[in-house]
Design a protein around this motif. Structure first.
Motif, mmCIF file in Angstrom:
data_model
loop_
_atom_site.group_PDB
_atom_site.id
_atom_site.type_symbol
_atom_site.label_atom_id
_atom_site.label_comp_id
_atom_site.label_asym_id
_atom_site.label_seq_id
_atom_site.Cartn_x
_atom_site.Cartn_y
_atom_site.Cartn_z
ATOM 1 N N PHE A 139 0.839 -1.201 0.000
ATOM 2 C CA PHE A 139 0.000 0.000 0.000
ATOM 3 C C PHE A 139 0.875 1.252 0.000
ATOM 4 O O PHE A 139 1.819 1.354 0.777
ATOM 5 C CB PHE A 139 -0.911 -0.007 1.241
ATOM 6 N N GLY A 140 0.541 2.210 -0.896
ATOM 7 C CA GLY A 140 1.235 3.484 -0.891
ATOM 8 C C GLY A 140 1.517 4.021 -2.281
ATOM 9 O O GLY A 140 1.222 3.376 -3.293
ATOM 10 N N PRO A 141 2.095 5.216 -2.357
ATOM 11 C CA PRO A 141 2.301 5.896 -3.636
ATOM 12 C C PRO A 141 3.436 5.311 -4.471
ATOM 13 O O PRO A 141 4.428 4.817 -3.937
ATOM 14 C CB PRO A 141 2.619 7.343 -3.227
ATOM 15 N N ASP A 142 3.254 5.384 -5.790
ATOM 16 C CA ASP A 142 4.258 4.905 -6.746
ATOM 17 C C ASP A 142 4.109 5.746 -8.005
ATOM 18 O O ASP A 142 2.997 5.937 -8.510
ATOM 19 C CB ASP A 142 4.025 3.425 -7.058
ATOM 20 N N LYS A 143 5.238 6.235 -8.519
ATOM 21 C CA LYS A 143 5.177 7.108 -9.698
ATOM 22 C C LYS A 143 6.413 6.907 -10.551
ATOM 23 O O LYS A 143 7.535 7.009 -10.077
ATOM 24 C CB LYS A 143 5.072 8.576 -9.265
ATOM 25 N N CYS A 144 6.201 6.620 -11.839
ATOM 26 C CA CYS A 144 7.303 6.503 -12.796
ATOM 27 C C CYS A 144 6.708 6.356 -14.191
ATOM 28 O O CYS A 144 5.925 5.437 -14.442
ATOM 29 C CB CYS A 144 8.213 5.317 -12.475
ATOM 30 N N HIS A 151 -0.970 2.576 -4.764
ATOM 31 C CA HIS A 151 -1.229 1.134 -4.855
ATOM 32 C C HIS A 151 -2.032 0.621 -3.666
ATOM 33 O O HIS A 151 -1.827 1.045 -2.524
ATOM 34 C CB HIS A 151 0.092 0.353 -4.863
ATOM 35 N N PHE A 152 -2.916 -0.316 -3.951
ATOM 36 C CA PHE A 152 -3.394 -1.232 -2.916
ATOM 37 C C PHE A 152 -3.445 -2.602 -3.583
ATOM 38 O O PHE A 152 -4.262 -2.838 -4.473
ATOM 39 C CB PHE A 152 -4.768 -0.857 -2.354
ATOM 40 N N ILE A 153 -2.542 -3.476 -3.163
ATOM 41 C CA ILE A 153 -2.440 -4.819 -3.727
ATOM 42 C C ILE A 153 -2.490 -5.810 -2.566
ATOM 43 O O ILE A 153 -1.791 -5.626 -1.562
ATOM 44 C CB ILE A 153 -1.116 -5.007 -4.502
ATOM 45 N N PRO A 173 -6.259 5.976 -6.592
ATOM 46 C CA PRO A 173 -6.017 7.428 -6.565
ATOM 47 C C PRO A 173 -4.636 7.751 -7.132
ATOM 48 O O PRO A 173 -3.733 6.909 -7.147
ATOM 49 C CB PRO A 173 -6.102 7.782 -5.082
ATOM 50 N N SER A 174 -4.460 8.981 -7.595
ATOM 51 C CA SER A 174 -3.150 9.427 -8.076
ATOM 52 C C SER A 174 -2.350 10.005 -6.913
ATOM 53 O O SER A 174 -2.890 10.340 -5.847
ATOM 54 C CB SER A 174 -3.305 10.471 -9.184
ATOM 55 N N VAL A 175 -1.041 10.157 -7.126
ATOM 56 C CA VAL A 175 -0.131 10.653 -6.095
ATOM 57 C C VAL A 175 -0.142 12.186 -6.107
ATOM 58 O O VAL A 175 -0.025 12.790 -7.181
ATOM 59 C CB VAL A 175 1.310 10.147 -6.351
ATOM 60 N N PRO A 176 -0.310 12.847 -4.967
ATOM 61 C CA PRO A 176 -0.256 14.313 -4.940
ATOM 62 C C PRO A 176 1.058 14.827 -5.527
ATOM 63 O O PRO A 176 2.129 14.321 -5.200
ATOM 64 C CB PRO A 176 -0.368 14.649 -3.448
ATOM 65 N N LYS A 203 -10.852 8.763 -1.276
ATOM 66 C CA LYS A 203 -10.513 8.808 -2.695
ATOM 67 C C LYS A 203 -11.016 7.583 -3.458
ATOM 68 O O LYS A 203 -11.170 7.638 -4.670
ATOM 69 C CB LYS A 203 -8.991 8.914 -2.858
ATOM 70 N N ARG A 204 -11.237 6.464 -2.730
ATOM 71 C CA ARG A 204 -11.662 5.239 -3.424
ATOM 72 C C ARG A 204 -12.337 4.319 -2.419
ATOM 73 O O ARG A 204 -11.855 4.132 -1.298
ATOM 74 C CB ARG A 204 -10.448 4.544 -4.045
ATOM 75 N N LYS A 205 -13.468 3.771 -2.831
ATOM 76 C CA LYS A 205 -14.161 2.771 -2.028
ATOM 77 C C LYS A 205 -14.333 1.536 -2.897
ATOM 78 O O LYS A 205 -14.690 1.647 -4.076
ATOM 79 C CB LYS A 205 -15.519 3.292 -1.553
ATOM 80 N N ALA A 206 -14.070 0.370 -2.335
ATOM 81 C CA ALA A 206 -14.134 -0.868 -3.118
ATOM 82 C C ALA A 206 -14.647 -2.002 -2.251
ATOM 83 O O ALA A 206 -14.709 -1.896 -1.020
ATOM 84 C CB ALA A 206 -12.759 -1.206 -3.680
ATOM 85 N N ASN A 207 -15.008 -3.100 -2.947
ATOM 86 C CA ASN A 207 -15.436 -4.314 -2.260
ATOM 87 C C ASN A 207 -14.524 -5.448 -2.710
ATOM 88 O O ASN A 207 -14.320 -5.658 -3.906
ATOM 89 C CB ASN A 207 -16.893 -4.639 -2.589
#
Length: 541
Positions: A139-144, A151-153, A173-176, A203-207
């Protein structure tokens, strides 16, 4: 006085934060928490694997007295892990994963996410922690490049196949895009709901059981295409086919050209058939340093024939081309419905041997928190890593620890935007000047000098300190062309021979050097350093 007041406020904030941390940490629902107020050594274990050479540091967040875990070097791999005293189960009740990151130097290519690891019985060691260590959640931000997501995996074991499968949250969600502190929160609820917060905002709700929220879906499809099924050789997937009965019309000429001469066109009155479009420049003189033996016989550069300026044209007149009304191109038979069409072939469906059903995910417990990243940027600061079973506690951490820092940083950022630095102001002014100069280069009467002007502008962009001198050089070129137009009725044009082109360039440069005396010393240095240009073409004997 203001400095004293600011210092008092800072001290009060630190005391309040420390008191709040003690109260929050005392909660039985807090499973894991690290504020990094003390050095991480002794609690966190740095991987000894050879690939992970990045150096972790205990460092203050810029502009604060608050400490965090810092990524200190660029273009390195980092790995560090902290084991939880009692592994936390994700199967019963609410679990909140939360942490802060600050990308103090921005993030062009790299990750700033956490991995929540399974127990060591799954096959990993803290000192050998790497990207192969089995995790339950990442879980957390990733940018490249094209990747820009929080990410949430989660990894889930298929009860039929025994295989662990990664399930990625769709549309994360995107990274600030700033250098401020941000807090990332993942709330895992017992009703299979997942909520992602960034800075406390949903920013995001899922099941977890939804077929649309995770890729691949947690529950596999009941059927799959039969891998043994093969398309029959006579299966026709063409919906349309050329009409086999169609015949090309007799009057269809495939060789007719697309364009023909306009026979109705007439030569304009006053066309000068015997006058060349270009003539020798009568004002051009042979350069003093011209060496006939080395450079060949000198030839005057060409200019537009003055007689052609007012005439409709010079040289041999040719009829213009027009579209050929008889042109039809290559003939093709029209398409008709294919009587043998059977549709797009697909293999038949068979029962999926990996299919299973469940009411909720069978999450693996979290036994450790790890950071395993590769990043091109330094200055990434991790802080206030929290695992709790209480959403209110997580909210209190955000309000008490993250929000005051964020508001200070936001206020400072706003102040810097309102009062741009002198360097930034100068860069904006230079950009506007270059934009104007590019437009000047497109003016029609400067067409023959456009490439030279563009070259000067690009040089100024690469070396901003030369901007004033180069503006002067461009002004001289414009003035020279205007004087020629006003008093000579002539203007330089593209030269037909390489030698003529170079001769003209030399003449203009020599004139420019005399007229722009007093230009910057840097410009003169560049001109002096350049090798002597030979103008004109060698005439073959």
């Amino acid at each position: 006085m203001a400095g004293i007041r600011s210092g008092v406020v800072s001290v009060l904030f630190v005391l309040f934060a420390c008191f709040s941390i003690q109260q929050l940490s005392a909660s039985d629902d807090t499973v894991f928490y690290d504020s990094f107020d003390d050095s991480f050594e002794g609690r966190w274990i740095v991987s000894s694997k050879d690939d992970y050479q990045g150096v972790w540091k205990h460092s203050k967040s810029e502009g604060h007295e608050d400490f965090g875990l810092l990524v200190s070097e660029k273009a390195k791999k980092y790995a560090i892990v902290n084991e939880i005293d009692v592994p936390v189960s994700l199967k019963d009740g609410t679990v909140v994963l939360q942490f802060e990151t600050r990308l103090q130097n921005g993030l062009e290519c790299g990750g700033a996410y956490l991995k929540y690891l399974r127990p060591q019985e799954a096959g990993w060691e803290p000192k050998l922690f790497d990207n192969e260590a089995p995790y339950s959640i990442m879980f957390g931000p990733d940018k490249c490049g094209l990747t820009n997501k929080v990410h949430f995996i989660f990894k889930h074991k298929n009860p039929k196949s025994g295989e662990y499968v990664e399930h990625h949250l769709t549309t994360p969600p995107s990274v600030p895009a700033d250098k401020l502190s941000h807090v990332y929160t993942a709330i895992i609820k017992p009703d299979n709901e997942l909520i992602i917060l960034v800075d406390g905002e949903e920013k995001r709700k899922a099941n977890f059981l939804s077929t649309e929220d995770f890729l691949p879906p947690l529950i596999p499809t009941k059927t799959i295409p039969d891998p043994e099924d093969k398309k029959p050789e006579d299966w026709d997937e063409r919906a349309k086919i050329p009409d086999p009965t169609a015949v090309k019309p007799d009057d269809w000429d495939e060789n007719a050209p697309m364009e023909i001469e306009d026979e109705e066109a007439e030569k304009p009155e006053g066309w000068l058939d015997d006058e060349p479009e270009e003539t020798d420049d009568p004002e051009a003189t042979k350069p003093e340093d011209w060496d006939d033996e080395e450079d060949g016989e000198w030839e005057a550069p060409k200019i537009e024939n003055p007689k052609c300026v007012t005439a409709p044209g010079c040289g041999e007149w040719k009829r213009p081309m027009k579209r050929n009304p008889a042109y039809k191109g290559k003939w093709h038979a029209p398409l008709i419905d294919n009587p043998s069409y059977k549709g797009i072939w697909k293999p038949q469906e068979i029962p999926n041997p990996s299919y299973f059903e469940l009411d909720k995910p069978n999450f693996e417990p979290i036994a450790a928190v790890g950071i395993e990243i590769w990043t091109m940027q330094d200055g990434i600061l991790f802080d206030n890593i929290l695992i709790t079973k209480d959403e209110k506690a997580a909210r209190s951490y955000r309000e008490t620890l993250w929000k005051p820092k964020f508001e200070v940083e936001k206020e400072k950022e706003k102040a810097e935007e309102d009062v741009p630095s002198s360097a930034g102001l100068l860069a904006n002014v230079q950009k506007k000047i270059f934009d104007i100069l590019y437009k000047v280069a497109d003016v029609p009467f400067l067409a023959t000098h456009k490439s030279k002007i563009i070259e000067l502008i690009e040089k100024a962009e690469d070396q901003p300190n030369l901007t004033i001198g180069i503006i002067g050089s461009i002004a001289v070129i414009i003035l020279t062309v205007l004087l020629k137009i006003l008093f000579g009725g002539k203007k330089n044009v593209e030269k037909k021979t390489t030698g003529a082109t170079e001769a003209s360039g030399s003449g203009v440069e020599k004139k420019d050097e005399n007229e722009k005396e007093g230009s910057s010393a840097e410009n003169e240095k560049d001109t002096a350093a350049a090798p002597r240009r030979r103008t004109g073409a060698r005439r073959e004997n």
